[in-house]
Scaffold this motif. Structure first.
Motif, short mmCIF file in Angstrom:
data_model
loop_
_atom_site.label_atom_id
_atom_site.label_comp_id
_atom_site.label_asym_id
_atom_site.label_seq_id
_atom_site.Cartn_x
_atom_site.Cartn_y
_atom_site.Cartn_z
N GLN A 285 0.83 -1.19 0.00
CA GLN A 285 0.00 0.00 0.00
C GLN A 285 0.87 1.25 0.00
O GLN A 285 2.07 1.20 0.23
N GLU A 286 0.23 2.39 -0.22
CA GLU A 286 0.92 3.67 -0.24
C GLU A 286 1.50 3.95 1.15
O GLU A 286 0.79 3.96 2.15
N ILE A 287 2.80 4.19 1.22
CA ILE A 287 3.43 4.40 2.53
C ILE A 287 3.41 5.86 2.95
O ILE A 287 3.63 6.19 4.12
N GLY A 288 3.16 6.77 2.01
CA GLY A 288 3.10 8.18 2.35
C GLY A 288 4.49 8.80 2.43
O GLY A 288 5.51 8.14 2.25
N PRO A 289 4.54 10.08 2.75
CA PRO A 289 5.82 10.78 2.79
C PRO A 289 6.64 10.42 4.03
O PRO A 289 6.11 9.99 5.05
N GLU A 290 7.93 10.63 3.93
CA GLU A 290 8.82 10.43 5.07
C GLU A 290 8.48 11.43 6.17
O GLU A 290 8.14 12.58 5.90
N GLU A 291 8.59 10.98 7.45
CA GLU A 291 8.27 11.87 8.58
C GLU A 291 9.53 12.40 9.25
O GLU A 291 9.64 13.59 9.50
N TYR A 292 10.49 11.55 9.60
CA TYR A 292 11.79 11.99 10.10
C TYR A 292 12.71 10.78 10.18
O TYR A 292 12.29 9.64 9.91
N ARG A 293 13.97 11.03 10.56
CA ARG A 293 14.95 9.96 10.65
C ARG A 293 15.66 9.98 12.01
O ARG A 293 15.82 11.05 12.60
N ILE A 294 16.07 8.79 12.45
CA ILE A 294 16.94 8.68 13.62
C ILE A 294 18.18 7.91 13.21
O ILE A 294 18.08 6.83 12.61
N HIS A 295 19.35 8.45 13.55
CA HIS A 295 20.62 7.79 13.27
C HIS A 295 21.21 7.27 14.58
O HIS A 295 21.46 8.04 15.52
N PHE A 296 21.43 5.97 14.67
CA PHE A 296 22.05 5.35 15.84
C PHE A 296 23.52 5.10 15.52
O PHE A 296 23.84 4.35 14.59
N ARG A 297 24.43 5.72 16.28
CA ARG A 297 25.85 5.54 16.06
C ARG A 297 26.33 4.29 16.81
O ARG A 297 26.26 4.20 18.03
N ILE A 298 26.82 3.29 16.07
CA ILE A 298 27.35 2.05 16.64
C ILE A 298 28.78 1.90 16.14
O ILE A 298 29.01 1.69 14.94
N GLY A 299 29.74 2.05 17.04
CA GLY A 299 31.12 2.06 16.60
C GLY A 299 31.38 3.29 15.74
O GLY A 299 31.12 4.42 16.16
N ASP A 300 31.85 3.07 14.52
CA ASP A 300 32.11 4.18 13.60
C ASP A 300 31.03 4.32 12.54
O ASP A 300 31.17 5.13 11.61
#
Length: 353
Positions: A301-316
């Motif tokens: 189905q239609e997923i719609g527009p992106e809302e936001y992002r989270i970046h998890f830093r693991i090591g480098d």
């Protein structure tokens, strides 16, 4: 307007209707009241606190009666009745051959019969009973102890020597006076279920030196020897294995929120290594992600527009989670969810206040 005489009566838990009647008689002297109060309290043989979900904890009677005389200052008789959703617990004084005295207690008000009392004295009264309840909650014995690690989906019943060790640590636990501690459990979310002849007790290990025990709508926090946490890692070892994408996020040392889409969020950076508070928030965010349901393929189905992002830093490296209204994506894996992006943002945005 302050009701000093009635406030005085609440200092002995507004003992009974007889005393209330005496209080309304202006000819009754202070000495007469003290004698009457002493008689009433002398008939008390047990004091308990009842939680909103039916748990009952006995308080130490000598300590309760000794400290009771210091309660009841700065109270106001209120026209605003104590609402049911304000009640945190109920104080019950059992008396010999007499009906028990019952006081409903909230964080900012207490009620005996039809009278509700507010003011700083009511707040102090709640905190006092809360502290005594915390001491009564700590288990004195146990038939068996179940240890679980929710993040590992593992559990086991402790052996006798292990149970003895846990009991010895809990007996030395020190109650935390602040009952609004903002701490989420650290990975792997250890919990103890202690079954005894009195009642079962559920304990969550929040950090290596902090535990919590629920009591109805209240939470009680205690400081413990950090050796218990390290020993629990031996009882249920967090084994290194090939973990799913979400499980790996527990190892993140930094979290960065990026406002890339339609949802109203702010750019945010969280240093997970700063303290156990930040670490617990990060681990709780991962637990919320784990409530998502992994899909075999990209949603049809239609997923719609992106809302936001989270970046998890693991090591480098960064592991990025991209949120949509009803889905999120980690690399090429898609998950369905129910408003988890809002729950995570609510959790994270408080770190900036």
């Amino acid at each position: 307007m302050k009701s000093s005489l009635r406030a005085y009566l609440l200092s002995i838990v507004v003992a009974c209707s007889v005393i209330t009647g005496c209080a309304q008689d202006s000819k009754v002297t202070q000495a007469d009241m003290r004698e009457q109060i002493g008689t009433e309290l002398g008939s008390v043989e047990k004091v308990t606190v009842m939680s909103t979900d039916g748990q009952e904890v006995s308080l130490e009677l000598p300590e309760f009666l000794k400290e009771l005389q210091n309660q009841g200052k700065d109270l106001q008789l209120s026209r605003d009745p104590l609402k049911q959703d304000e009640v945190r617990f109920t104080l019950v004084l059992y008396r010999k051959q007499l009906a028990p005295l019952v006081v409903s207690v909230g964080e900012k008000a207490s009620q005996f019969g039809e009278n509700t009392y507010r003011g700083t004295g009511a707040i102090t009264f709640y905190q006092w009973v809360h502290r005594l309840t915390g001491k009564g909650l700590l288990p004195r014995n146990s038939e068996n102890i179940l240890l679980s690690a929710d993040d590992l989906s593992q559990s086991r019943v402790l052996e006798e020597s292990e149970k003895t060790f846990i009991q010895s640590v809990l007996q030395k636990a020190v109650p935390e006076s602040d009952h609004t501690v903002n701490q989420h459990p650290l990975y792997p979310n250890y919990k103890l279920r202690i079954n005894s002849s009195d009642r079962p007790i559920d304990i969550t290990i929040l950090t290596p030196t902090l535990i919590t025990i629920p009591f109805g709508r209240d939470q009680h926090f205690y400081h413990v020897d950090g050796q218990m946490f390290s020993t629990l890692t031996e009882y249920l070892l967090p084994r290194e294995k090939e973990a799913p994408s979400i499980e790996k996020l527990f190892k993140a040392t930094k979290i960065r929120v990026e406002a890339t889409g339609d949802m109203r969020v702010d750019n945010l950076d969280l240093d997970v290594t700063q303290s156990t508070v930040e670490q617990g928030i990060a681990h709780q965010a991962v637990r919320l992600l784990k409530t998502g349901v992994q899909l075999v393929d990209r949603p049809q189905q239609e997923i719609g527009p992106e809302e936001y992002r989270i970046h998890f830093r693991i090591g480098d490296n960064d592991q990025t989670v991209i949120f949509y209204a009803r889905h999120f994506r980690i690399n090429d894996k898609w998950y369905a969810h129910n408003q988890v992006q809002k729950a995570i943002w609510k959790l994270l945005e408080h770190t900036q206040k």
